[in-house]
Every structure is written in C-alpha cells, then in structure tokens.
Design a protein around this motif. Structure first.
Motif, mmCIF file in Angstrom:
data_model
loop_
_atom_site.group_PDB
_atom_site.id
_atom_site.type_symbol
_atom_site.label_atom_id
_atom_site.label_comp_id
_atom_site.label_asym_id
_atom_site.label_seq_id
_atom_site.Cartn_x
_atom_site.Cartn_y
_atom_site.Cartn_z
ATOM 1 N N UNK A 1 16.874 -7.879 18.796
ATOM 2 C CA UNK A 1 17.059 -6.563 19.430
ATOM 3 C C UNK A 1 18.343 -6.536 20.249
ATOM 4 N N UNK A 2 18.617 -7.628 20.973
ATOM 5 C CA UNK A 2 19.832 -7.696 21.790
ATOM 6 C C UNK A 2 21.078 -7.664 20.905
ATOM 7 N N UNK A 3 21.028 -8.348 19.777
ATOM 8 C CA UNK A 3 22.170 -8.367 18.852
ATOM 9 C C UNK A 3 22.406 -6.973 18.264
ATOM 10 N N UNK A 4 21.328 -6.293 17.906
ATOM 11 C CA UNK A 4 21.439 -4.953 17.329
ATOM 12 C C UNK A 4 22.074 -3.994 18.331
ATOM 13 N N UNK A 5 21.574 -4.060 19.550
ATOM 14 C CA UNK A 5 22.062 -3.189 20.624
ATOM 15 C C UNK A 5 23.514 -3.521 20.975
ATOM 16 N N UNK A 6 23.848 -4.806 20.930
ATOM 17 C CA UNK A 6 25.163 -5.250 21.375
ATOM 18 C C UNK A 6 26.225 -5.184 20.301
#
Lengths: 395, 68
Positions: B52-57
């Motif tokens: 999720x963090x990678x997608x958002x970032x």
C-alpha cells in the motif's frame, strides 16, 4: 471531533482526507479549493503536459466518485480568506464562513512574481493546470522562448520547449543553473546537458527590463544585451501560500511554524505540504520542503496528528526532475553539507553524495535508481559518511 | 487474503520509491531502469502495508494491487 475542514485542494490536502477516513474518522469532512478543477497532480505540468497532448482529466488525483464514496464534500473555486482560531472558523472568498473542530492547512505554494513584470498578462508562469494549457498552446517549431530563472521548473520548461523544436534561451542569475540548490559540479552537469541539446544558457545574467511588442517582447539584461522573444516564461521560485493567515495570529516564520508532529501554533489546527516549517528529527534541522512525496507523507501524518497521534514527522526529502532523456533523483539535503563527493560522472550518469558532521545527509543520482534507494536508507539511519560510501557498488 | 502486484511499465519512470517503501516486493531492472516485482504471482498478507505504501508513494501511479 465532528467536523474537519481541509483548506487546499492539493496533494497534501487529498492525502490528509484519505488518511482521516482510513483512520476511522467518520464525521463531516470538507475540502476547500481555490481552483475550479478537482485536485490534480502538479509535477506533469512542466513535463508531460508540455511534451504530449495529455488531457487535463488525466492529471486528477482522484475521480469525483472517490470523493462521493468517501463522504468528502468538495468546495471548488472558493479560497480561504481568513482564520479565526478562537471561534474555530474559516472565512471564504464567497463571503461564507465554515466552523471546524479540526483544521488541516494545505494551501501549498504561491508563484513568486517577477519584479520587472508584475501583473503582466503576456508573461507566462507555470503553477496551475491552466498555466500549462496556456503555455502549451503557444509552443510552435522555430519560436524563440526565453526562460527567466535557472531553477528546476525553468530547466524542465526549457527542455520541453527545446524538444519540440523551439529555440530556447535560459537566463540564470547564478554561475550555473540550479546554483541555489547545488554548489559546483551538479549545476555544471545540467548546463552541459542543456547545451548539448542546443539550449542557450546565459549564466551570471540578470534581467533588466522586458518591453512587450505586438508579437513578443524584447528582453534586456543588465549587461545591455537584448534578446528578442516570442514567448517569455518566468520561473523564479515560489513562496508558502500563507498570506491569508496573516491576521489570524497563527505563528508564521518561513511558512507555518509547526511542532515536530505538524501541529501549528493554534489549537486543533495542523498543516501539511509546502506551507510547513518543522524540525525534522533525522537532520535535527528546521526545514520546509516543497516536494511531491513530502506532500503525500505530511498530509497523512497531519491527519493522524489531528486524531491524537503525537509521533514526530521524520522524513528524508525526495525530489526528482526529468529533462530531455535524463532523470535526476535526489534524496536528503545539501544545505550546510561539509563534505561532498562525486562518485560517478559521465554524460548519462551522475552519483554525488553529501555529508555533514560525519554522516551522509544527501545524494544526487542520475541514471542510478538502485543507489538512490540505498542512500535513502543510509540517510534515514544516519549512517556514518565513510561507511555509507564504502558500501556503494562501483558504478 | 493474498494479493497480486502489477507495474504498468509504460507509466513507470524508475523513481524507485517502490523499492524504498517495499524492498521485499520490488527491485529496479538495471537495463531498463524500471521496476520489477519480486517473488511469485501472489503475495502474503504480511506485505500488504508495504504494498500500500509503495502504491501511494509512486509518483507515476504505475502500481496496481489487487486482491486474489
């Protein structure tokens, strides 16, 4: 807390809204934006928007159904004019007022005006979607575009214009482009890149006057030289958009003075993005960061703080720029570095590192994404300079 | 519940944010300078937060995470 107001239809504002809902806030949530468009992504404005026929809708951060689904009331074309922190009320430009229990300030940056051409409608800037659409419409092969300012936005516009067959002249005050950000070699590397691609760079030049004619302008430098331009673009930086708060009593320094957890000086008000000045524990330094990733992360962090989290916002700034075929990525800081080292330097690759007090604090990587990831971790962990550099692979 | 991770290589600009946020899930291809997804087709729930963090970032919005 029943009502949360987010002022600023920005990347930070949208991420704050998303995080509030993720953390279970189920009260009224309103996002106020000065712009007519739903919030959009800005980095492509000086890149893909100028290089391709990208439609404005492609820039939207979220489609309208996302705001509906998450119960976010979006108010467009209405800017905040004032804040009463005692009554917990924000005054809007349409004359109405909104009360809040919690407020997120995410108003971003305002474009800095060129002193010799204030209010001049023929002068282009690049800050909003409309600015990009207006500038793109003027691009045509063989036209001469003069760019005032040797910063990142200026160089990206120069590269986009040059790639489309315009003649481009860049006027930069410093000894090399990007001299406000980087000392020495890195600016010279970008100068080389632009010169190889046929951009005329006038470093160490200052603008004197701009005289507008029927089909363009005569741009005069302080050394007396005159450049005839079809299009003039100013890219001379930006300032935190906090003017509307000047009578509120909120503490303003370089932006909004915030605690390490992104609380402002007044109660129930947090801030996120370009407006925030806070002490970053990783660098033990008061800073204000105008980058994309920072807006995402601070938006989410400020939302958590509003809901009671007290963690400090600890972050390694990350920034990128795309010019011609070159992608430069930068992590950390360069300011007050007492050590710098160019590790690799060719026409298509550059790795440079910066250190302070014996630890690595920043890295510039062109064509080297793996090193970038490695240095970001090293900076985060305050890795000793010698250790961080020894561990680097021979590029 | 397991999930899949896909990278749209036309969108990927090699920003390497995914590699920073989710080192267990991503690497960067030295030849193409674009992201590659590590491991098999399906990923365990323990990597969900990273994903999720990678997608958002991802500034290029090139990462798609879907439930299996």
């Amino acid at each position: 807390m029943d009502r949360v107001l987010i002022v600023g239809g920005s990347l930070a504002g949208v991420n704050a809204a998303e995080a509030l809902r993720e953390h279970g806030f189920d009260g009224d949530l309103t996002l106020i934006s000065a712009e007519e468009s739903l919030p959009y992504d800005r980095p492509p404005l000086s890149k893909q928007m100028l290089l391709t026929d990208m439609a404005p809708e492609q820039l939207l951060l979220k489609e309208s159904y996302w705001y509906e689904k998450n119960g976010i009331d979006v108010v467009l074309g209405n800017s905040a004019r004032g804040l009463d922190p005692i009554a917990q009320r924000v005054a809007l430009s349409d004359g109405t007022e909104r009360e809040y229990d919690g407020l997120v300030i995410a108003t971003g940056s305002a474009v800095r005006e060129l002193s010799v051409a204030q209010g001049e409608p023929r002068l282009h800037v690049l800050h909003s979607m409309n600015d990009a659409i207006r500038l793109r419409a003027e691009f045509a092969w063989g036209k001469h575009l003069v760019l005032v300012g040797g910063g990142f936005i200026g160089l990206e516009v120069a590269a986009a214009a040059r790639s489309q067959g315009l003649d481009v002249t860049v006027i930069a005050r410093g000894p090399a482009p990007l001299s406000r950000v980087f000392v020495g070699d890195i600016g010279l590397w970008f100068q080389g890149l632009h010169e190889r691609n046929g951009v005329d760079l006038r470093c160490g030049s200052a603008l004197d006057t701009i005289k507008w004619g029927i089909n363009g302008a005569a741009v005069t430098l302080t050394d007396g030289s005159v450049i005839n331009a079809d299009i003039v673009v100013a890219g001379v930086g930006s300032t935190p958009a906090v003017e509307w708060l000047s009578k509120s009593g909120i503490e303003i320094t370089n932006g909004l003075a915030c605690t390490p957890d992104l609380m402002t000086s007044v109660r129930n008000v947090v801030a996120a993005g370009d407006v925030v000045s806070w002490r970053n524990p990783i660098f033990d330094e008061e800073m204000r960061v105008e980058h994309w990733t920072n807006a995402v992360e601070q938006g989410r962090h400020a939302a958590a703080t509003l809901l009671g989290n007290r963690d400090p916002f600890a972050s390694v700034p990350y920034f990128w720029t795309d010019q011609f075929d070159t992608k430069m990525r930068f992590v950390g800081r360069t300011t007050s570095a007492d050590q710098a080292k160019i590790e690799t330097q060719t026409d298509d690759k550059l790795v440079a590192t910066f250190g302070r007090d014996g630890v690595v604090i920043g890295a510039v990587c062109i064509g080297a994404p793996r090193q970038l990831a490695k240095y970001k971790v090293a900076i985060q962990n305050r890795t000793p300079w010698d250790e961080a550099l020894e561990a680097s692979p021979i590029a | 519940m397991a999930f899949t991770v896909k990278v749209d290589l036309d969108l990927c600009q090699g920003y390497a944010n995914c590699l920073i946020e989710a080192p267990s899930l991503f690497d960067i291809d030295d030849e193409t300078n674009k992201a590659i997804v590590l491991g098999g087709d399906e990923h365990d729930e323990e990597f969900r937060t990273q994903a999720a963090a990678a997608t958002r970032g991802c500034p290029a919005r090139a990462i798609v995470v879907e439930d299996v």
